[in-house]
Design a protein around this motif. Structure first.
Motif, PDB file in Angstrom:
ATOM      1  N   UNK A  27       0.848  -1.197   0.000  1.00 57.36           N
ATOM      2  CA  UNK A  27       0.000   0.000   0.000  1.00 57.36           C
ATOM      3  C   UNK A  27       0.881   1.244   0.000  1.00 57.36           C
ATOM      4  N   UNK A  28       0.396   2.283  -0.677  1.00 62.90           N
ATOM      5  CA  UNK A  28       1.103   3.563  -0.732  1.00 62.90           C
ATOM      6  C   UNK A  28       0.212   4.607  -0.103  1.00 62.90           C
ATOM      7  N   UNK A  29       0.722   5.231   0.941  1.00 66.31           N
ATOM      8  CA  UNK A  29      -0.092   6.152   1.711  1.00 66.31           C
ATOM      9  C   UNK A  29       0.659   7.463   1.911  1.00 66.31           C
ATOM     10  N   UNK A  30      -0.092   8.555   2.036  1.00 61.47           N
ATOM     11  CA  UNK A  30       0.559   9.839   2.290  1.00 61.47           C
ATOM     12  C   UNK A  30      -0.433  10.975   2.148  1.00 61.47           C
ATOM     13  N   UNK A  31       0.027  12.168   2.499  1.00 58.54           N
ATOM     14  CA  UNK A  31      -0.819  13.345   2.386  1.00 58.54           C
ATOM     15  C   UNK A  31      -1.223  13.576   0.938  1.00 58.54           C
ATOM     16  N   UNK A  32      -2.262  14.361   0.771  1.00 61.14           N
ATOM     17  CA  UNK A  32      -2.845  14.583  -0.553  1.00 61.14           C
ATOM     18  C   UNK A  32      -1.880  15.086  -1.621  1.00 61.14           C
ATOM     19  N   UNK A  33      -0.903  15.895  -1.278  1.00 62.54           N
ATOM     20  CA  UNK A  33      -0.056  16.429  -2.353  1.00 62.54           C
ATOM     21  C   UNK A  33       1.413  16.097  -2.135  1.00 62.54           C
ATOM     22  N   UNK A  34       1.651  14.926  -1.560  1.00 62.57           N
ATOM     23  CA  UNK A  34       3.018  14.587  -1.166  1.00 62.57           C
ATOM     24  C   UNK A  34       3.841  14.017  -2.322  1.00 62.57           C
ATOM     25  N   UNK A  35       3.180  13.689  -3.433  1.00 60.00           N
ATOM     26  CA  UNK A  35       3.910  13.161  -4.589  1.00 60.00           C
ATOM     27  C   UNK A  35       3.825  11.650  -4.733  1.00 60.00           C
ATOM     28  N   UNK A  36       2.695  11.070  -4.291  1.00 64.73           N
ATOM     29  CA  UNK A  36       2.526   9.609  -4.407  1.00 64.73           C
ATOM     30  C   UNK A  36       2.527   9.154  -5.855  1.00 64.73           C
ATOM     31  N   UNK A  37       1.772   9.875  -6.705  1.00 64.82           N
ATOM     32  CA  UNK A  37       1.682   9.471  -8.113  1.00 64.82           C
ATOM     33  C   UNK A  37       3.045   9.560  -8.791  1.00 64.82           C
ATOM     34  N   UNK A  70       2.757 -10.105 -10.622  1.00 66.80           N
ATOM     35  CA  UNK A  70       3.270 -10.798  -9.440  1.00 66.80           C
ATOM     36  C   UNK A  70       2.900 -10.125  -8.121  1.00 66.80           C
ATOM     37  N   UNK A  71       2.593  -8.822  -8.144  1.00 66.73           N
ATOM     38  CA  UNK A  71       2.135  -8.165  -6.919  1.00 66.73           C
ATOM     39  C   UNK A  71       1.363  -6.898  -7.285  1.00 66.73           C
ATOM     40  N   UNK A  72       0.738  -6.299  -6.276  1.00 70.20           N
ATOM     41  CA  UNK A  72      -0.012  -5.050  -6.481  1.00 70.20           C
ATOM     42  C   UNK A  72       0.599  -3.902  -5.694  1.00 70.20           C
ATOM     43  N   UNK A  73       0.637  -2.742  -6.326  1.00 71.74           N
ATOM     44  CA  UNK A  73       0.738  -1.494  -5.577  1.00 71.74           C
ATOM     45  C   UNK A  73      -0.701  -1.060  -5.345  1.00 71.74           C
ATOM     46  N   UNK A  74      -1.019  -0.667  -4.125  1.00 75.69           N
ATOM     47  CA  UNK A  74      -2.369  -0.193  -3.832  1.00 75.69           C
ATOM     48  C   UNK A  74      -2.261   1.255  -3.376  1.00 75.69           C
ATOM     49  N   UNK A  75      -2.705   2.153  -4.232  1.00 73.90           N
ATOM     50  CA  UNK A  75      -2.656   3.578  -3.934  1.00 73.90           C
ATOM     51  C   UNK A  75      -3.907   3.933  -3.143  1.00 73.90           C
ATOM     52  N   UNK A  76      -3.725   4.362  -1.899  1.00 73.83           N
ATOM     53  CA  UNK A  76      -4.889   4.689  -1.058  1.00 73.83           C
ATOM     54  C   UNK A  76      -5.118   6.200  -1.073  1.00 73.83           C
ATOM     55  N   UNK A  92     -14.028   7.751   3.304  1.00 79.03           N
ATOM     56  CA  UNK A  92     -12.646   7.330   3.016  1.00 79.03           C
ATOM     57  C   UNK A  92     -12.056   6.608   4.211  1.00 79.03           C
ATOM     58  N   UNK A  93     -12.293   7.196   5.411  1.00 80.44           N
ATOM     59  CA  UNK A  93     -11.746   6.617   6.640  1.00 80.44           C
ATOM     60  C   UNK A  93     -12.208   5.187   6.824  1.00 80.44           C
ATOM     61  N   UNK A  94     -13.501   4.957   6.622  1.00 79.56           N
ATOM     62  CA  UNK A  94     -14.056   3.594   6.757  1.00 79.56           C
ATOM     63  C   UNK A  94     -13.442   2.661   5.724  1.00 79.56           C
ATOM     64  N   UNK A  95     -13.360   3.172   4.473  1.00 78.16           N
ATOM     65  CA  UNK A  95     -12.812   2.363   3.378  1.00 78.16           C
ATOM     66  C   UNK A  95     -11.363   1.968   3.685  1.00 78.16           C
ATOM     67  N   UNK A  96     -10.582   2.925   4.185  1.00 78.53           N
ATOM     68  CA  UNK A  96      -9.175   2.635   4.470  1.00 78.53           C
ATOM     69  C   UNK A  96      -9.029   1.722   5.678  1.00 78.53           C
TER      70      UNK A  96
END
Length: 194
Positions: A27-37, A70-76, A92-96
């Motif tokens: 899973x990839x997690x972080x603030x909204x504009x932290x540069x996840x993409x 072979x595996x997944x990246x899951x962008x939350x 979102x909170x419930x989903x996460x």
């Protein structure tokens, strides 16, 4: 690691939509504009598989990316100051929470922070949330190219101190611009996707 295949498989909002094959997930997690993409795109050498946006809060679902069959990246969804209603944030909170607490194929969460700034209260909360669920965490401090080289150690120490990082967890400084840290991230991730 050479990525020959990378594609988005599904944008899920609940457990019944998660992929059913039992591949490991990161899973990839972080603030909204932290540069996840930008982080995802740099890791897999694609320009825009993960869509970058100038509007924080663009990711509103759990996006599962098939990597090399072979595996997944899951962008939350990013947390923090996305301009969304309180109701939407609760959804979102419930989903996460459902994903992080129930998903047994989740091997590791990459918590992405901005090396230029002290981690926010939301970052600290997310880190503690992951520790609570006993999910292994790798902290990636992005935007490394934006700080002077001689300040790197100071900024990394600030991340470690603010998060009160567990001695078993690591921080890898990373730049989507220069690729610095990319190999280190991959060698860390490979321990979790074998």
């Amino acid at each position: 690691m050479k990525v020959n295949k990378a594609e988005i498989v599904i944008s899920a909002v609940s457990e019944k939509q998660y992929p059913s094959n039992r591949w490991p997930e990161i899973a990839l997690s972080g603030r909204s504009n932290v540069g996840k993409s930008s982080f995802i795109n740099k890791l897999i050498n694609r320009k825009n598989l993960a869509r970058t946006s100038s509007k924080p809060g663009k990711t509103q679902t759990l996006n599962f990316y098939n990597i090399n069959d072979s595996f997944y990246f899951v962008d939350v969804p990013g947390y923090g100051y996305a301009k969304v209603s309180k109701k939407e944030r609760e959804k979102w909170g419930k989903m996460m929470e459902e994903y992080f607490s129930l998903r047994d194929t989740l091997r590791l969460t990459v918590l992405i922070v901005d090396i230029r700034h002290k981690p926010t209260e939301d970052d600290v909360m997310m880190y503690n949330f992951l520790k609570y669920y006993e999910i292994p965490v790798l902290v990636v401090a992005t935007k490394l190219d934006k700080i002077p080289k001689n300040k790197k150690a100071t900024h990394i120490k600030r991340v470690i101190d603010t998060l009160e990082l567990d001695p078993d967890d690591s921080v890898i400084p990373f730049s989507a611009e220069t690729s610095e840290g990319k190999e280190d991230v991959w060698s860390y991730l490979l321990n979790y996707i074998k």
